[in-house]
Design an enzyme around this catalytic site. Structure first.
Site, PDB file in Angstrom:
ATOM      1  N   LYS A 181       7.753  27.138   5.118  1.00 36.60           N
ATOM      2  CA  LYS A 181       8.584  28.063   4.358  1.00 36.60           C
ATOM      3  C   LYS A 181       8.057  28.201   2.937  1.00 36.60           C
ATOM      4  CE  LYS A 181      12.912  27.669   5.605  1.00 36.60           C
ATOM      5  NZ  LYS A 181      14.135  26.851   5.660  1.00 36.60           N
TER       6      LYS A 181
ATOM      7  N   HIS B 143      20.855  30.510  18.246  1.00 41.56           N
ATOM      8  CA  HIS B 143      20.152  29.332  18.766  1.00 41.56           C
ATOM      9  C   HIS B 143      19.705  29.548  20.208  1.00 41.56           C
ATOM     10  CE1 HIS B 143      20.051  25.312  20.709  1.00 41.56           C
ATOM     11  NE2 HIS B 143      19.388  24.999  19.613  1.00 41.56           N
TER      12      HIS B 143
ATOM     13  N   SER C 215     -16.948  16.514  42.603  1.00 42.28           N
ATOM     14  CA  SER C 215     -15.701  17.151  42.217  1.00 42.28           C
ATOM     15  C   SER C 215     -14.730  16.044  41.852  1.00 42.28           C
ATOM     16  CB  SER C 215     -15.159  17.985  43.382  1.00 42.28           C
ATOM     17  OG  SER C 215     -13.915  18.527  43.015  1.00 42.28           O
TER      18      SER C 215
ATOM     19  N   TYR D 270     -16.691  24.335  36.779  1.00 40.84           N
ATOM     20  CA  TYR D 270     -15.442  25.017  37.130  1.00 40.84           C
ATOM     21  C   TYR D 270     -14.282  24.037  37.137  1.00 40.84           C
ATOM     22  CZ  TYR D 270     -15.930  22.859  41.713  1.00 40.84           C
ATOM     23  OH  TYR D 270     -16.049  21.937  42.705  1.00 40.84           O
TER      24      TYR D 270
ATOM     25  N   GLY E 206      17.388  24.880  13.706  1.00 47.52           N
ATOM     26  CA  GLY E 206      18.636  24.137  13.823  1.00 47.52           C
ATOM     27  C   GLY E 206      18.560  22.693  13.407  1.00 47.52           C
TER      28      GLY E 206
ATOM     29  N   MET F 113      17.321  21.281  10.362  1.00 49.50           N
ATOM     30  CA  MET F 113      17.581  20.972   8.965  1.00 49.50           C
ATOM     31  C   MET F 113      18.593  21.968   8.414  1.00 49.50           C
ATOM     32  SD  MET F 113      15.305  18.595   8.243  1.00 49.50           S
ATOM     33  CE  MET F 113      13.808  17.982   8.988  1.00 49.50           C
TER      34      MET F 113
ATOM     35  N   ARG G 128      16.614  24.428   0.340  1.00 49.13           N
ATOM     36  CA  ARG G 128      16.212  24.726   1.717  1.00 49.13           C
ATOM     37  C   ARG G 128      15.140  23.749   2.183  1.00 49.13           C
ATOM     38  NH1 ARG G 128      14.228  30.791   1.328  1.00 49.13           N
ATOM     39  NH2 ARG G 128      14.629  30.681   3.574  1.00 49.13           N
TER      40      ARG G 128
ATOM     41  N   ARG H 180       7.475  34.015   8.747  1.00 53.33           N
ATOM     42  CA  ARG H 180       6.667  33.101   9.565  1.00 53.33           C
ATOM     43  C   ARG H 180       6.243  33.882  10.801  1.00 53.33           C
ATOM     44  NH1 ARG H 180      11.953  29.546  11.113  1.00 53.33           N
ATOM     45  NH2 ARG H 180      13.144  31.307  11.824  1.00 53.33           N
TER      46      ARG H 180
ATOM     47  N   CYS I 234     -10.858  19.144  40.982  1.00 48.64           N
ATOM     48  CA  CYS I 234      -9.970  19.778  41.953  1.00 48.64           C
ATOM     49  C   CYS I 234      -8.598  19.120  41.985  1.00 48.64           C
ATOM     50  CB  CYS I 234     -10.595  19.774  43.341  1.00 48.64           C
ATOM     51  SG  CYS I 234     -10.890  18.117  43.974  1.00 48.64           S
TER      52      CYS I 234
HETATM   53  P1  ADP Z   1      16.645  27.949   8.162  1.00 52.06           P
HETATM   54  O1  ADP Z   1      15.382  27.203   8.090  1.00 52.06           O
HETATM   55  O2  ADP Z   1      17.708  27.298   8.941  1.00 52.06           O
HETATM   56  O3  ADP Z   1      16.420  29.392   8.501  1.00 52.06           O
HETATM   57  P2  ADP Z   1      16.796  28.787   5.423  1.00 52.06           P
HETATM   58  O4  ADP Z   1      16.385  27.874   4.348  1.00 52.06           O
HETATM   59  O5  ADP Z   1      15.833  29.841   5.791  1.00 52.06           O
HETATM   60  O6  ADP Z   1      17.226  27.928   6.675  1.00 52.06           O
HETATM   61  O7  ADP Z   1      18.141  29.434   4.988  1.00 52.06           O
HETATM   62  C1  ADP Z   1      19.007  30.071   5.873  1.00 52.06           C
HETATM   63  C2  ADP Z   1      19.528  31.330   5.294  1.00 52.06           C
HETATM   64  O8  ADP Z   1      20.116  31.121   4.022  1.00 52.06           O
HETATM   65  C3  ADP Z   1      18.468  32.368   5.042  1.00 52.06           C
HETATM   66  O9  ADP Z   1      18.219  33.116   6.183  1.00 52.06           O
HETATM   67  C4  ADP Z   1      19.055  33.222   3.967  1.00 52.06           C
HETATM   68  O10 ADP Z   1      19.818  34.261   4.506  1.00 52.06           O
HETATM   69  C5  ADP Z   1      19.929  32.260   3.219  1.00 52.06           C
HETATM   70  N1  ADP Z   1      19.200  31.931   2.014  1.00 52.06           N
HETATM   71  C6  ADP Z   1      18.225  31.042   1.857  1.00 52.06           C
HETATM   72  N2  ADP Z   1      17.743  31.074   0.608  1.00 52.06           N
HETATM   73  C7  ADP Z   1      18.439  32.012  -0.042  1.00 52.06           C
HETATM   74  C8  ADP Z   1      18.405  32.534  -1.371  1.00 52.06           C
HETATM   75  N3  ADP Z   1      17.543  32.102  -2.272  1.00 52.06           N
HETATM   76  N4  ADP Z   1      19.278  33.511  -1.682  1.00 52.06           N
HETATM   77  C9  ADP Z   1      20.132  33.970  -0.766  1.00 52.06           C
HETATM   78  N5  ADP Z   1      20.226  33.534   0.487  1.00 52.06           N
HETATM   79  C10 ADP Z   1      19.388  32.559   0.845  1.00 52.06           C
HETATM   80 MG    MG Z   2      15.231  30.550   7.640  1.00 48.88          MG
END
Ligand code: ADP
Ligand code: MG
Ligand code: MG
Length: 944
Positions: A45, A486, A810, A897, A125, A127, A116, A368, A877
């Site tokens: 990220k 999810h 083989s 092969y 899901g 973190m 984040r 990503r 094989c």
């Molecule tokens: P995950 O890895 O679970 O996707 P993120 O760190 O991407 O967690 O955060 C989840 C959501 O929180 C993002 O999709 C976004 O909508 C919101 N978010 C994250 N950072 C910001 C920010 N700087 N301002 C506003 N919303 C944010």
């Molecule tokens: Mg995210």
């Protein structure tokens, strides 16, 4: 002036550098300390936030605390490096400068941040994120004043206490509780105040104020402490929570499943907040730059007006399709389409992005590479090659080998489908057809699947706790959540059929029923789901083969005209161009040969002749042979088998049209062919006219304590050479027949289970003698090879001696694994789990080659074989021939092969191509199709 500034800067830099390692990397305003290639240090990220900043996209400023801090944290009893705080302060100061706000400001607009997590690869899901950090009783008032939007300010504060309370302070659902405690508080407040459930965005400022008070009380009750008011205390607490979540149970389970080392650690990103919840001119969304389910070149995703991002992915409110933004937020939508183009051009792959719109302005929060189904991967790769974004080698690599069989997965039988009622519709989240018995919880679904039932997991929504059930299920159906929920994410990754958000179905966990379309279904009843259309059918529906199968194998024109079919063919052509390692098939019948050849098999790597002895009345002749107590009687019985074998070989040769066929002589222990029940024995006694006692006696004699290591393989034909004679005669007479009919043949006779050169020598003598006899008698010439399996360790380590008699080896890696590990494949069920859980087996060694152990035996055998016979042909094989990782190893070993079951042939071809492209042995592209600018150059451009 200018010089003074410069020296000051220099001094600052020097001070920073003498302070030790750099732990904090900032980005913002077109500049960044890091870039997209620094995923190891900054996490996925953080690296991509820096990269997006560098290419000029609108990204709120922030900084990344590196993964090294995570490592330090666990190496030093959960404490931080002493210089970290100062570096974080500098990071916050940089954000304040760019944004023009102050962190913790209780007068003007306060700088709020998102905290984040960010591992190298995203871990869905696993973190948790904390938004709106920096709010307290004072700053919330300041925010309210500065924005003149009291509802918004208190909405943020309420969300913050909830997220922080949950993630950092651990105020979570306890054993035996049904609901999250904060949700419980909201729910009862809504019912108290409004008498019904309302959406969160309809809560007034006053409502949120009341909720904040109740939340704080909840925190106090649960933790015994007040909610932290100091923004810096909040920030350090949140960062610590991210680092400790790296070692929580869910993260550990996930890492084990996907083989991610614990040592990698996670980074923490601290980023200025942008607000999607200021009103109807704001919103949040997630999108793929192309459709990850079917590969269409269209923006695909969803968004919610007046919402913070978590709302979109949490599945609490069902979001709108992203195309709806065109109406609701037209300028932001246009900007997003532009960003889509820029991102794809820059990353040359389909991106999965998260964004927020604040008062009409678009901000990018994450990008990503998007997860995708096999069908989408195929279309992306072909389209992007056509668009000159990627070369053909990259296009090949973009198709994961272990996903390819999704393309071959069945679809519903059209006629049966018409007769089955549609009972609901949801979002198509994982394509394909699945029909199975429904189960409403993961444990019961897994248990039923273990018993061999085909299972659909049906849930309101899924969470990481459901993983077990999702793995066991053929398909997944949820009543809530969108295409980024999810369930959808996981299904796409695992290639499961999936429908999400089928709101028309009503799930009752207590009664274990699903109601839809006016019908009620119990656990164990059948439902069918079409993950391509999103339609749920009430009942069982048969499935039929995919268009790739019908196009290739049945030559169906309408299938061949589809884009998917043509893309598949193109992919396979590129695979052929990439590698010289061939793929053969393990096949015993002309039908299987035809299928495999249609998939591109270059011949047969293994024909198991014993399979031919079970058909019709052949088994009687076989039994007669086994029961014979002298050579004369044995030969008499073998004579009856000869024409059957000859006919079978002829059929196979004909189907092969001149491609080589490796035929293994009789391998299994004789007792496998004998009748074991009293009834069968009596029946046989009647048929061949001998006393049943004789049969019982012989069955008893042939009983072995450990048949895998008993009288089998070439040991049989050493004791009874006439068996090898008959088989060789059948093979060569069939070959002679072919030659006479003008059909080209290339038989390769293979002797099983050789551990001593002398064993092979004796067999080779017989085979050559019979070949000469047949040639003489039939008056025709044909070429053939004689070789052996390498499948016992002694054979591998004396391969030089054996190679003197063998034109090919083989690797029979099934038996080689059994004998090298001293493990019986059929008896490992009782300990396989504990062996994988304790990291003894990285994977089941019978599914994926044990390259360090068994692989070494193969290396020794290959080297020794080549020493004596430089042109010796080497192949494999065992079942491993269809496993991508094992194929990679075989490529490294320089095998001619790999051989696998017919339906695995495309997978093996793709895996072989990947191996060649990745190690540089594939032909290179004439010139780079893409002119990728380095991040540095981009940075320079951005500065200008
Ligand atoms: P995950 O890895 O679970 O996707 P993120 O760190 O991407 O967690 O955060 C989840 C959501 O929180 C993002 O999709 C976004 O909508 C919101 N978010 C994250 N950072 C910001 C920010 N700087 N301002 C506003 N919303 C944010
Ligand atoms: Mg995210
Ligand atoms: Mg074997």
């Amino acid at each position: 002036m200018a010089t003074r500034k410069k020296t000051a800067k220099k001094a600052a830099r020097k001070a920073a550098s003498t302070k030790g390692p750099k732990y904090v990397y900032t980005w913002g305003n077109g500049k960044a300390d890091g870039h997209g290639k620094m995923k190891e240090l900054l996490g996925g990220k953080g690296a991509n936030l820096a990269e997006m900043t560098l290419i000029g996209l609108p990204v709120p400023a922030g900084f990344t605390i590196t993964t090294e801090v995570c490592t330090y944290y666990y190496a030093h009893k959960r404490t931080y490096p002493s210089t970290l705080r100062a570096q974080m302060e500098a990071g916050i100061a940089n954000m304040e400068k760019i944004m023009g706000y102050k962190f913790g400001d209780s007068e003007g607009f306060p700088l709020l941040v998102a905290v984040r997590s960010g591992a190298r690869d995203s871990m869905p899901g696993m973190m948790d994120t904390v938004l709106n950090l920096g709010l307290n009783d004072k700053t919330v008032e300041a925010l309210s004043k500065a924005t003149d939007n009291e509802r918004f300010a208190w909405d943020c504060y309420r969300r913050f206490i909830q997220m922080y309370g949950d993630v950092v302070l651990g105020v979570q659902k306890r054993e035996g509780e049904d609901h999250e405690p904060f949700e419980e508080v909201i729910e009862s407040f809504k019912h108290e105040t409004y008498g019904k459930d309302i959406v969160d965005s309809d809560l007034t400022a006053e409502d949120n104020k009341e909720l904040v008070a109740r939340f704080k009380k909840l925190v106090k009750d649960r933790t015994g402490q007040g909610f932290p008011e100091d923004p810096w205390e909040q920030l350090e607490g949140a960062a610590g929570a991210v680092f400790s979540s790296w070692m929580n149970d869910r993260a550990i389970v996930y890492r084990r499943k996907y083989g991610i080392p614990a040592a990698w650690g996670t980074a923490v990103n601290v980023q200025a907040m942008v607000f999607g919840n200021t009103g109807t001119n704001s919103g949040s969304g997630v999108a793929f730059t192309r459709n990850p389910a079917n590969g269409e070149n269209e923006l695909y995703g969803e968004f919610l007006v007046n919402a913070q991002g978590e709302d979109v992915v949490a599945g609490v409110r069902t979001p709108d399709p992203v195309s709806g933004m065109e109406q609701a937020l037209p300028q932001a939508y246009k900007d997003l389409l532009k960003v889509r183009k820029i991102l794809e051009k820059h990353f040359t792959d389909v991106q999965d992005v998260e964004f927020t719109i604040q008062d009409g302005k678009l901000f990018m929060l994450q990008t990503r590479n998007g997860k995708r189904t096999a069908a989408a991967a195929l279309k992306f790769s072909m389209d992007m090659n056509k668009e000159k974004l990627i070369d053909w080698q990259t296009a090949v690599l973009r198709n994961p080998a272990d996903q390819l069989d999704q393309l071959l997965a069945p679809v519903f039988d059209a006629a049966e489908l018409k007769k089955t009622p549609e009972i609901a519709k949801g979002l198509p989240a994982g394509p394909g057809a699945a029909s199975g018995k429904i189960y409403l919880n993961a444990d019961r679904a897994a248990a039923a699947a273990n018993k061999g039932e085909v299972v659909l997991l049906v849930r309101v929504e899924t969470s990481p706790e459901d993983l077990r059930g999702m793995i066991a299920a053929e398909g997944i159906l949820t009543s809530r959540g969108g295409v980024s929920s999810h369930a959808a994410l996981v299904a796409r990754q695992m290639g499961k059929v999936c429908i999400c958000g089928a709101s028309g179905i009503e799930i009752d966990y207590d009664k274990k029923t699903v109601k839809a379309g006016g019908q009620s279904f119990k656990e164990g009843d059948y439902l069918s789901i079409d993950g391509t259309t999103g339609i749920v059918y009430g009942g069982q529906v048969a499935t039929e083969p995919s268009e790739i199968i019908t196009g290739l194998i049945n030559g169906k024109k309408s299938s061949q005209n589809t884009e998917k079919f043509q893309h598949f063919v193109q992919l396979m052509d590129w695979c052929a161009k990439a590698t010289r390692m061939g793929v053969r098939t393990n096949a015993d019948t002309p039908e299987q040969v035809k299928t495999a050849v249609a998939f591109g098999a270059e011949g047969i790597g293994l024909t198991r002749t014993e399979h031919m002895f079970f058909e019709g009345d052949r088994i009687d002749a076989m039994r007669e042979m086994i029961l014979a107590d002298n050579e004369t009687n044995r030969r008499k019985a073998l004579k009856k088998l000869l024409p059957h074998q000859r006919k079978d070989f002829f059929g196979i040769f004909k189907a092969l049209e001149g491609k080589p066929a490796t035929i293994r002589l009789l391998d299994p222990p004789l007792h496998e062919f004998l009748p074991h029940t009293k009834e069968q024995q009596l029946d046989l006694a009647n048929k061949i006219g001998i006393p049943v006692e004789t049969i019982m006696q012989r069955v008893h004699e042939l009983h072995e304590f450990n048949p895998m290591l008993g009288h089998r393989g070439c040991r049989l034909a050493i004791s009874y050479p006439e068996i090898a004679e008959m088989q060789a005669q059948a093979i060569f007479e069939a070959a002679a027949q072919c030659v006479k009919k003008g059909i080209e043949v290339k038989p390769e006779v293979m002797v099983p289970l050789v551990g001593y050169a002398r064993e092979l020598e004796l067999q080779v003598e017989i085979i050559h003698r019979i070949a000469a006899e047949v040639k003489e008698k039939k008056g025709v010439e044909f070429d053939y090879l004689v070789g052996t399996m390498i499948e016992v360790p002694r054979g591998a380590v004396t391969a030089d001696e054996i190679a003197a008699h063998a034109q090919f080896f083989s690797f029979g890696t099934n038996d080689l694994t059994q004998t090298a590990l001293g493990v019986s494949r059929d008896d490992m069920g009782s300990f396989l789990n504990s062996y994988t859980e304790n990291d003894i087996y990285p994977r089941n060694p019978f599914a994926s080659l044990d390259t360090t152990g068994v692989g070494q035996l193969m290396e020794i055998a290959a080297a020794k074989g080549r020493e004596v016979r430089p042109d010796i042909k080497l192949g494999i094989c065992g079942e491993h021939g269809g496993d991508p990782d094992s194929v990679k190893f075989c490529h490294k070993l320089g095998l001619a092969y790999v051989s696998c079951s017919p339906y695995r042939v495309p997978v093996a071809r793709l895996a072989a191509a990947h191996a060649a492209i990745n190690d540089g042995s594939a032909p290179k592209a004439a010139k780079k199709a893409t002119k990728k600018k380095s991040a540095k150059k981009a940075a320079k451009r951005a500065k200008k």
